[in-house]
Design a protein around this motif. Sequence first.
Motif, mmCIF file in Angstrom:
data_model
loop_
_atom_site.group_PDB
_atom_site.id
_atom_site.type_symbol
_atom_site.label_atom_id
_atom_site.label_comp_id
_atom_site.label_asym_id
_atom_site.label_seq_id
_atom_site.Cartn_x
_atom_site.Cartn_y
_atom_site.Cartn_z
ATOM 1 N N VAL A 125 25.878 48.906 37.299
ATOM 2 C CA VAL A 125 25.863 48.295 35.975
ATOM 3 C C VAL A 125 27.153 48.593 35.230
ATOM 4 O O VAL A 125 27.697 47.728 34.525
ATOM 5 N N GLU A 126 27.687 49.794 35.386
ATOM 6 C CA GLU A 126 28.917 50.153 34.683
ATOM 7 C C GLU A 126 30.076 49.273 35.139
ATOM 8 O O GLU A 126 30.908 48.857 34.331
ATOM 9 N N ASP A 127 30.127 48.980 36.441
ATOM 10 C CA ASP A 127 31.185 48.101 36.937
ATOM 11 C C ASP A 127 31.003 46.686 36.382
ATOM 12 O O ASP A 127 31.986 46.013 36.039
ATOM 13 N N LEU A 128 29.751 46.235 36.310
ATOM 14 C CA LEU A 128 29.494 44.904 35.756
ATOM 15 C C LEU A 128 29.903 44.844 34.284
ATOM 16 O O LEU A 128 30.415 43.822 33.811
ATOM 17 N N ARG A 129 29.671 45.936 33.565
ATOM 18 C CA ARG A 129 30.070 45.956 32.150
ATOM 19 C C ARG A 129 31.583 45.880 32.005
ATOM 20 O O ARG A 129 32.089 45.248 31.066
ATOM 21 N N GLN A 130 32.304 46.517 32.900
ATOM 22 C CA GLN A 130 33.762 46.439 32.835
ATOM 23 C C GLN A 130 34.245 45.017 33.108
ATOM 24 O O GLN A 130 35.173 44.529 32.448
ATOM 25 N N VAL A 131 33.613 44.347 34.076
ATOM 26 C CA VAL A 131 33.979 42.959 34.364
ATOM 27 C C VAL A 131 33.659 42.071 33.162
ATOM 28 O O VAL A 131 34.439 41.189 32.788
ATOM 29 N N ALA A 132 32.483 42.304 32.549
ATOM 30 C CA ALA A 132 32.109 41.519 31.374
ATOM 31 C C ALA A 132 33.074 41.773 30.223
ATOM 32 O O ALA A 132 33.425 40.844 29.475
ATOM 33 N N ALA A 133 33.510 43.005 30.056
ATOM 34 C CA ALA A 133 34.480 43.314 28.998
ATOM 35 C C ALA A 133 35.797 42.591 29.241
ATOM 36 O O ALA A 133 36.438 42.103 28.295
ATOM 37 N N LEU A 134 36.203 42.487 30.503
ATOM 38 C CA LEU A 134 37.415 41.736 30.822
ATOM 39 C C LEU A 134 37.243 40.268 30.450
ATOM 40 O O LEU A 134 38.160 39.645 29.881
ATOM 41 N N THR A 141 32.350 32.052 29.393
ATOM 42 C CA THR A 141 33.556 32.713 29.893
ATOM 43 C C THR A 141 33.212 34.046 30.536
ATOM 44 O O THR A 141 33.681 34.367 31.644
ATOM 45 N N ILE A 142 32.381 34.842 29.876
ATOM 46 C CA ILE A 142 31.993 36.149 30.423
ATOM 47 C C ILE A 142 31.133 35.974 31.666
ATOM 48 O O ILE A 142 31.313 36.667 32.682
ATOM 49 N N THR A 143 30.183 35.044 31.611
ATOM 50 C CA THR A 143 29.319 34.800 32.771
ATOM 51 C C THR A 143 30.144 34.348 33.969
ATOM 52 O O THR A 143 29.913 34.797 35.108
ATOM 53 N N GLY A 144 31.103 33.475 33.741
ATOM 54 C CA GLY A 144 31.959 33.020 34.839
ATOM 55 C C GLY A 144 32.775 34.144 35.440
ATOM 56 O O GLY A 144 32.984 34.192 36.654
ATOM 57 N N GLU A 145 33.230 35.068 34.605
ATOM 58 C CA GLU A 145 34.002 36.205 35.111
ATOM 59 C C GLU A 145 33.141 37.089 36.008
ATOM 60 O O GLU A 145 33.590 37.569 37.055
ATOM 61 N N ILE A 146 31.891 37.308 35.621
ATOM 62 C CA ILE A 146 30.990 38.128 36.439
ATOM 63 C C ILE A 146 30.665 37.422 37.753
ATOM 64 O O ILE A 146 30.675 38.037 38.829
ATOM 65 N N LYS A 147 30.381 36.130 37.689
ATOM 66 C CA LYS A 147 30.094 35.380 38.924
ATOM 67 C C LYS A 147 31.310 35.369 39.846
ATOM 68 O O LYS A 147 31.166 35.458 41.071
#
Length: 282
Positions: free
Chosen positions: A75-84, A107-113
């Motif tokens: 989850v922490e890695d996903l949060r970093q990606v979402a923050a980016l 935009t955030i959802t696309g970055e995570i995907k």
Amino acid sequence: MPIDMSTSRAAAATRTTTAPRRTHDDAPDTASRFARLAALPDGPERDALRDELVTAWLPMAHRIAGRFRDRGEAVEDLRQVAALGLVKAVDRYEPERGAFESYAVPTITGEIKRHFRDRMWALRVPRRVQELRNKVRVARRELTENPGTREPSVADIAAHTGLTEEEVSAGLEALESYSTLSLDAELRTGDDGYSLADTLGGPDTSFDVVVDRESARQGLRRLPERERAILYMRFFEDMTQSRIADQLGISQMHVSRLISRSCARVRQEAMDIDRDRDASES
């Protein structure tokens, strides 16, 4: 007691239109700050306001990241990606185009995907094949929506998607590439069990012998005939140095010096050839 329904409906309508619309508690009112950000030139003041906006919307980014938990990524890695993704949304947002949340969420959802698509595959496959995989996966789901429908064939999927059968086959193979089987996984054939690693071959040392032999071939051809004959008798006919000396009518010490000198010459020429080949390839 009679009730004036028109008055009640008007009051309800008034409450509906005047109440601020908030889809989530983590959607702060930052319209004025975004307007000010768009008007500021590059500099410390703009950077500080930008950081302030990112901090204000960070809870929303974390909420979106939480939707993707339990998919094999921390989850922490996903949060970093979402923050980016949030930082990208803040940098690219244009206030005149609408609410920030409407722009930031995709935009955030696309970055995570994109993170899952590019980083979470156990076996790395080209992006084109990943896209084929997605098309094939969606087509299979659509073709099997009705209960009792048989599993679609490659031809069925190709007709449904407009892809060629070769592309469908590549997409089907990619469906199995997101996760891999451990090399220590036990496989069973009859009563015997063995691991997948047991089925893998090892390096063949014969290839090194072929390379060394080809590297030494040219140097051997350039040796004087007597030295080639001595090497042949020593290493191919397995004759001792004393027998070679007797056959050629020279001393064993002289045979030993000729073998050492010839081998050193062939070795040096082979190393020069390898060095020239490496230089040309680089």
